[in-house]
Scaffold this motif. Structure first.
Motif, PDB file in Angstrom:
ATOM      1  N   ASP A  61       2.320  -3.589  -3.037  1.00 56.68           N
ATOM      2  CA  ASP A  61       2.450  -3.486  -1.761  1.00 56.68           C
ATOM      3  C   ASP A  61       3.993  -3.415  -1.301  1.00 56.68           C
ATOM      4  O   ASP A  61       4.452  -3.242  -0.297  1.00 56.68           O
ATOM      5  N   MET A  62       4.873  -3.247  -2.159  1.00 58.34           N
ATOM      6  CA  MET A  62       6.266  -3.243  -1.948  1.00 58.34           C
ATOM      7  C   MET A  62       6.847  -2.153  -2.169  1.00 58.34           C
ATOM      8  O   MET A  62       6.233  -1.094  -3.022  1.00 58.34           O
ATOM      9  N   TYR A  63       7.843  -1.391  -1.396  1.00 60.80           N
ATOM     10  CA  TYR A  63       8.259  -0.267  -1.614  1.00 60.80           C
ATOM     11  C   TYR A  63       9.400  -0.378  -2.946  1.00 60.80           C
ATOM     12  O   TYR A  63       9.708  -1.289  -3.332  1.00 60.80           O
ATOM     13  N   LYS A  92       8.279   5.326  -1.380  1.00 59.41           N
ATOM     14  CA  LYS A  92       6.761   5.279  -1.569  1.00 59.41           C
ATOM     15  C   LYS A  92       6.826   3.692  -1.952  1.00 59.41           C
ATOM     16  O   LYS A  92       7.447   2.892  -2.587  1.00 59.41           O
ATOM     17  N   LYS A  93       5.439   3.372  -1.415  1.00 64.54           N
ATOM     18  CA  LYS A  93       4.864   1.723  -2.040  1.00 64.54           C
ATOM     19  C   LYS A  93       4.566   2.216  -3.471  1.00 64.54           C
ATOM     20  O   LYS A  93       3.903   3.331  -3.893  1.00 64.54           O
TER      21      LYS A  93
END
Length: 261
Positions: free
Chosen positions: A44-46, A83-84
């Motif tokens: 869920d992190m970029y 992007k994630k």
């Protein structure tokens, strides 16, 4: 896992760059970059956000942003860093894992099955990246994929039942036969006498292996002597090379189970 400090050793000790892992775990961690088989990244992190988070864990301070940007460029994440992580292909997620392992600029990089589940193009990309890193750092690669060893490694260590069964250069491991003899493949432009080839010094046996092609099992590397034989016989030498075993053959030889009566 013992080298990285994830598991405690029951006996013995491990030094990394002269640091005892058990006694100075944090100091040892500063010298190690680690990418486990199951890449522990946050989907869920970029990409840049995650790498910045890792840099913060290593307390890089003012150097963090520059280091993150450097790793993004070096690992080929320039087009993907906005992007994630969950949106990336597995190949790019592996690149993110390598980037996080390299963030602290470790002296030793430990990789566990880094190309598992990747397609051929992704495998080639990751291998190229690992070899580039290996030019300036010690890279310890753990894998059961023997093609990986042949494609990447300079030195091979095979462990069987907790003991080192072989430790040598990759080229030496694949060229030596079970009895430490060497097999040389030689192809001439015309048929040769098996008996005459067998009389060459240090040749143990000769086997025909095709048209004008012979396999000579020798107690030492006799390619120069075979070349001179061709000159003396006034015949053209088309092939002269050590016949290497595959890494699969080598692994089976050192780890095969003995039959018990």
């Amino acid at each position: 896992k013992i080298i990285t400090g994830y598991l405690e050793a029951d006996s013995g000790h491990v030094d990394v760059c002269g640091v005892d892992v058990a006694k100075n775990t944090l100091e040892a961690h500063r010298k190690i970059g680690y990418l486990p088989e199951h890449n522990p990244i946050y989907p869920d992190m970029y990409v840049r956000e995650y790498l910045r988070f890792v840099a913060g864990l290593y307390k890089l301070g003012k150097q963090a942003n520059a280091r993150v940007d450097e790793m993004i460029e070096r690992t080929g994440l320039t087009r993907e860093y906005k992007k994630k992580i969950g949106m990336l292909s597995k190949g790019y997620r592996q690149r993110v894992g390598l980037a996080q392992a390299l963030i602290p600029n470790p002296e030793v990089l430990i990789l566990d099955e880094p190309t598992t589940g990747l397609d051929p193009n992704q495998i080639d990309e990751v291998r190229t990246l690992i070899k580039e890193v290996g030019r300036e750092k010690t890279v310890l690669l753990s894998t059961h994929i023997m093609q990986e060893v042949s494609a990447i490694c300079d030195r091979v260590i095979i462990i069987n039942k907790g003991k080192i069964a072989v430790d040598d250069k990759e080229s030496a491991v694949v060229s030596v036969q079970d009895d430490d003899s060497l097999v040389i493949q030689v192809e001439f432009s015309a048929p040769q006498s098996v008996e005459a080839l067998g009389k060459l010094e240090n040749v143990l046996s000769v086997k025909e292996a095709g048209l004008n092609t012979y396999l000579l099992r020798c107690s030492s590397d006799e390619r120069a002597r075979i070349f001179q034989y061709a000159v003396d016989q006034k015949t053209v030498l088309l092939t002269l090379r050590l016949q290497e075993k595959s890494m699969e053959d080598v692994f089976r030889n050192y780890t095969k189970q003995k039959d018990h009566v």
